[in-house]
Write a protein that holds these residues in place. Structure first.
Motif, PDB file in Angstrom:
ATOM      1  N   LEU A  37       0.830  -1.212   0.000  1.00 20.63           N
ATOM      2  CA  LEU A  37       0.000   0.000   0.000  1.00 20.63           C
ATOM      3  C   LEU A  37       0.862   1.259   0.000  1.00 20.63           C
ATOM      4  CD1 LEU A  37      -3.001  -0.662   2.396  1.00 20.63           C
ATOM      5  CD2 LEU A  37      -3.068  -0.176  -0.032  1.00 20.63           C
ATOM      6  N   ILE A  38       1.881   1.261   0.848  1.00 19.99           N
ATOM      7  CA  ILE A  38       2.745   2.441   0.923  1.00 19.99           C
ATOM      8  C   ILE A  38       3.487   2.626  -0.399  1.00 19.99           C
ATOM      9  CG2 ILE A  38       4.652   3.510   2.181  1.00 19.99           C
ATOM     10  CD1 ILE A  38       2.109   3.303   3.784  1.00 19.99           C
ATOM     11  N   ASP A  39       3.898   1.495  -1.021  1.00 20.84           N
ATOM     12  CA  ASP A  39       4.542   1.584  -2.331  1.00 20.84           C
ATOM     13  C   ASP A  39       3.594   2.179  -3.358  1.00 20.84           C
ATOM     14  OD1 ASP A  39       6.913   0.660  -1.505  1.00 20.84           O
ATOM     15  OD2 ASP A  39       6.700  -1.372  -2.283  1.00 20.84           O
ATOM     16  N   LEU A  40       2.324   1.779  -3.288  1.00 23.66           N
ATOM     17  CA  LEU A  40       1.334   2.330  -4.216  1.00 23.66           C
ATOM     18  C   LEU A  40       1.194   3.831  -4.015  1.00 23.66           C
ATOM     19  CD1 LEU A  40      -1.589  -0.237  -4.395  1.00 23.66           C
ATOM     20  CD2 LEU A  40       0.101   0.335  -6.119  1.00 23.66           C
ATOM     21  N   LEU A  41       1.202   4.236  -2.735  1.00 21.35           N
ATOM     22  CA  LEU A  41       1.101   5.652  -2.422  1.00 21.35           C
ATOM     23  C   LEU A  41       2.256   6.406  -3.078  1.00 21.35           C
ATOM     24  CD1 LEU A  41      -0.764   7.416  -0.695  1.00 21.35           C
ATOM     25  CD2 LEU A  41       0.864   7.210   1.157  1.00 21.35           C
TER      26      LEU A  41
END
Lengths: 328, 304
Positions: A124-128
Motif C-alpha cells: 500500500l505504501i509503495d502504491l502511495l
C-alpha cells in the motif's frame, strides 16, 4: 602467483585486453556523467540567471513581473521572498503532518504488524509512492480543497480567537486552495519516503536491546520508547530531512492547490505561492528579465535541495556507522 | 531479518508474564494500548487519501475512458466537451521510451563502475553521494536545466527535450538500484568466471549482469513508472500539441501535462478530460510498478 606469465599468455591469445580497457572507460564515463550533469545544471543555470540575481531578488518581496509602464514608479520588480516564504510554510506543514504519521506506520510495520499484514501494508505504501504527483494535485484541486473548506471554517471559528496562534487560522479562502491544503497534499506525498527509510532504520535495532527491555518488564510502548527510538534517532532525523528535500521541490501538486496568490500572510487558510509553483506557472510566456529571475529561483531551489540532501546523507551515514557499531 | 523474529520472543515472553500484565499499573497498560491505536491510526491516515484518490480517479475517469477517448485528438478549445487524449498518450510513450533508452545503458554502466571498479575509492564514493543528491533534485529544476542547455540553443520545444529531462531524472535512480542489485551477486561467481580465464568485462557482461538481471529490470521499471508521472519538466520543455505527433522533434504533449492544463480550466469538459487522462496515466504507471514488483519477487536473488 606468476602474474607476468598469465598476462603474457592472455595477451597473445586474447584480443580482449583492449575491450577490457574500453569497457572500463565506458563505465567510468557513465559514472562521471552524474557529476558532469550536476555541474552543468549549476553552471548553465547560473549563467542564465546571473542578471536576475540582484540584492533585491533575495531581500525583496515585491513581485511585479509585467508592469505596463516600464519607467513608472512600479517598474518591474522581481523579489523572490514571497515564494521562498510559501515554500517554507508548505514544507513545515507537510513535515508536521507527515513525520508522526510516517514514524507511526514504520513502528507499526516493524514492531506491531503480523508478518502477513506487513506485506500488504508495504505494498500500500509503495502504491502511495507510485501515484504521480499531478494526480494528487488533480484530486486536491477538484475534490480535497472544496471538501476541506468547512473544516477550515470550523477551525477558524474555534481557534481564530486565540491571540497569536489565532492569526494562523484566519479567514478561509473560498476555493480552499491555500497553504494548508498544499501542505496536506505534500504530506501525503512524502509519507512513503519517510516511512520506508524509518522502517529500514528501525529494522537495524539489535534484537538483544529489545529483549533486554522486555526482560525488564517493559510494555511494548516502553520498549519502543526505551530501545527502538533512542537507537534510531539519527537515522530518523535523516529520513525527515530527506522528506523535507522532497517537500521543497514538489511542484505540480502545490502549483495546483496553493492558490497562486503573491502574498505573505501568517494565515494558513489564505492562498499563497511557492518557488517551484511560480516557475511552472509563469514559464510559458516568460522571456528576458522574468525568465532570468525564474531560472534564478530554480538555482535557489537547486542549491537548497542539494544542501538538504547532502545533510540528510551525512546524518544517515553517521547514524548507520554508529548503529553498526552498536549492533556488532 | 532481525525484525521478522522480533515479535516472536515477545509473544513467548508474554505468555508466562500474562498474569503480571493484568497487574501492571492501569496507566502503563493504557499508554501501551494507546500507542497501538496511534500506530494503526497513522496507517489509516496514509491509506485513506490513497483510497480516496484511487476511488475518484476510477469513478470520474472510468466514465470518460473509452476507445474514443484513447484515439481522438485533444480539442483545441478547453471549453469543448468530449475529445480524447491520443496525442498525450503518444507523447508520454514517446518521451518515456526515449528517456529510458538513454538512461538505462548509462545508468547500468555507471552502476557497474560503482560496484565492479570503483567500490570504496574516493571517486566512486563521490559519484555515489552525488547520485543520491541528484535523486533529490526537484523535477522542475531538471526541466529548467534542459530548457537552458537544449531548448534555448536549438530554439525548439520538443519531445526529445522532454526525454532528456526525464532521462536526467531516471539516471540516478537506475544507478543506485542497479548498484544494490549488483552488490547482491556473490563474489564466487566472479571468481569462478575469472578462473575460467574470462576477462573482467566478459565476466561482468556474461556472468554478473545476467545474475542480477531481474533486480535490475525491476529497478528500471520503477524508474520508468516514476518518470512517466513527471509533469513539471515536460510543461517547461515540451510545448503543446493537439494532434498526434510521433516525431521526437516539434512541440508535443504528455498525459501529466494535459492533466495539469485541464485541471486549471474551469470547464466541465476539461475537468472530465483531466480525470480520464489521470486514469490512463495511473493504469500505465501501476502496470509498470506491478510488473516490477512481480519480477523482483519472482526472480530475486536470495540475499545471503
Amino acid at each position: 602467483m606468476t602474474v607476468v606469465d598469465k598476462t603474457a599468455t592472455l595477451t597473445r591469445k586474447d584480443p580482449g585486453r583492449h575491450a577490457d580497457r574500453l569497457f572500463w572507460a565506458l563505465c567510468v564515463s557513465a559514472g562521471l556523467a552524474v557529476l558532469v550533469i550536476l555541474g552543468l545544471i549549476l553552471a548553465s543555470m547560473l549563467q542564465q540567471a546571473l542578471p536576475a540575481l540582484t540584492k533585491e531578488f533575495f531581500t525583496s518581496s515585491t513581485w511585479v513581473p509585467n508592469d505596463p509602464d516600464e519607467a513608472g514608479p512600479l517598474h518591474p520588480q522581481y523579489g523572490s521572498l514571497t515564494f521562498l516564504y510559501g515554500t517554507v510554510i508548505v514544507s513545515v506543514i507537510a513535515l508536521l503532518v507527515a513525520v508522526p504519521v510516517s514514524i507511526g506506520i514504520a513502528l507499526f510495520l516493524t514492531e506491531l504488524a503480523p508478518r502477513r499484514v506487513r506485506g500488504s501494508v508495504v505494498l500500500l505504501i509503495d502504491l502511495l509512492a507510485a501515484v504521480p504527483s499531478v494526480v494528487f494535485g488533480l484530486w486536491g484541486i477538484l475534490v480535497a480543497a472544496p471538501a476541506l473548506v468547512p473544516v477550515y471554517e470550523w477551525l477558524h471559528d474555534t481557534l481564530g480567537g486565540i491571540p497569536v496562534v489565532g492569526s494562523l487560522f484566519g479567514e478561509t479562502v473560498t476555493s480552499g486552495r491555500n497553504f494548508m491544503t498544499a501542505g496536506l497534499i505534500v504530506a501525503i506525498m512524502i509519507i512513503p519516503i519517510i516511512t520506508s527509510i524509518s522502517r529500514e532504520v528501525f529494522a537495524t535495532v539489535p534484537n538483544s536491546d529489545k529483549q533486554a527491555a522486555y526482560a525488564l518488564g517493559a510494555t511494548r510502548w516502553e520498549m519502543i520508547k526505551g530501545a527502538v527510538l533512542p537507537h534510531s534517532f539519527g537515522g530518523v532525523v535523516g529520513a525527515v530531512i530527506l522528506g523535507l528535500g522532497r517537500a521543497m521541490g514538489e511542484t505540480i501538486a502545490v502549483a495546483l492547490v496553493i492558490g497562486s496568490a503573491v502574498q505573505i500572510t501568517p494565515n494558513l487558510f489564505q492562498s499563497g505561492y511557492a518557488l517551484p509553483a511560480v516557475i511552472v506557472n509563469l514559464f510559458g510566456e516568460a522571456s528576458g528579465d522574468l525568465r532570468a529571475s525564474l531560472i534564478g529561483m530554480g538555482v535557489v531551489l537547486f542549491l537548497l535541495t542539494v544542501a538538504v540532501n547532502l545533510l540528510a546523507r551525512v546524518v544517515v551515514r553517521r547514524a548507520e556507522i554508529r548503529m553498526k557499531g552498536a549492533g556488532a | 531479518m532481525s525484525v521478522s523474529t522480533a515479535s516472536r520472543p515477545t509473544a513467548a515472553a508474554s505468555a508466562p508474564l500474562d498474569l503480571r500484565r493484568s497487574s501492571l499499573p492501569l496507566r502503563r497498560r493504557l499508554v501501551d494500548n494507546f500507542s497501538k491505536v496511534l500506530m494503526m491510526l497513522a496507517l489509516l491516515i496514509a491509506v485513506i487519501p490513497l483510497g480516496l484518490v484511487v476511488y475518484y480517479v476510477i469513478r470520474k475517469g472510468g466514465g470518460v475512458l473509452d476507445g474514443d477517448f484513447l484515439t481522438s485528438d485533444i480539442p483545441r478549445s478547453a471549453r469543448r466537451l468530449g475529445g480524447g487524449m491520443a496525442p498525450a498518450i503518444v507523447g508520454t510513450l514517446l518521451t518515456t521510451g526515449t528517456a529510458a533508452a538513454m538512461a538505462i545503458p548509462l545508468g547500468v554502466l555507471g552502476a557497474i563502475y560503482l560496484n565492479e571498479y570503483g567500490k570504496q575509492r574516493p571517486l566512486a564514493r563521490l559519484v555515489r553521494t552525488m547520485a543520491d543528491v541528484m535523486t533529490g533534485v526537484p523535477s522542475i529544476v531538471m526541466g529548467l536545466f534542459i530548457l537552458v542547455i537544449w531548448v534555448l540553443n536549438v530554439k525548439e520545444k520538443s519531445a526529445f527535450a522532454g526525454a532528456l529531462a526525464l532521462a536526467c531524472l531516471m539516471l540516478p535512480v537506475i544507478i543506485r538500484s542497479t548498484e544494490e542489485m549488483l552488490r547482491l551477486v556473490p563474489d564466487e561467481l566472479r571468481q569462478a568466471s575469472a578462473a575460467l580465464g574470462a576477462r573482467r568485462w566478459k565476466t561482468t557482461v556474461s556472468v554478473v549482469l545476467p545474475a542480477a538481471i531481474s533486480g535490475i529490470v525491476s529497478g528500471v521499471m520503477l524508474a520508468i513508472a516514476r518518470a512517466a508521472g513527471e509533469t513539471a519538466p515536460l510543461i517547461v520543455v515540451m510545448g503543446i500539441t493537439f494532434e498526434v505527433n510521433w516525431s521526437l522533434s516539434g512541440q508535443n504533449t504528455a498525459l501529466p501535462a494535459q492533466i495539469f492544463n485541464n485541471a486549471t480550466e474551469p470547464y466541465p469538459g476539461a475537468e472530465l478530460r483531466a480525470w480520464g487522462a489521470a486514469l490512463t496515466l495511473m493504469v500505465i504507471v501501476l502496470l509498470f510498478t506491478v510488473v516490477a514488483r512481480l519480477i523482483s519477487s519472482r526472480f530475486a536473488i536470495k540475499e545471503r
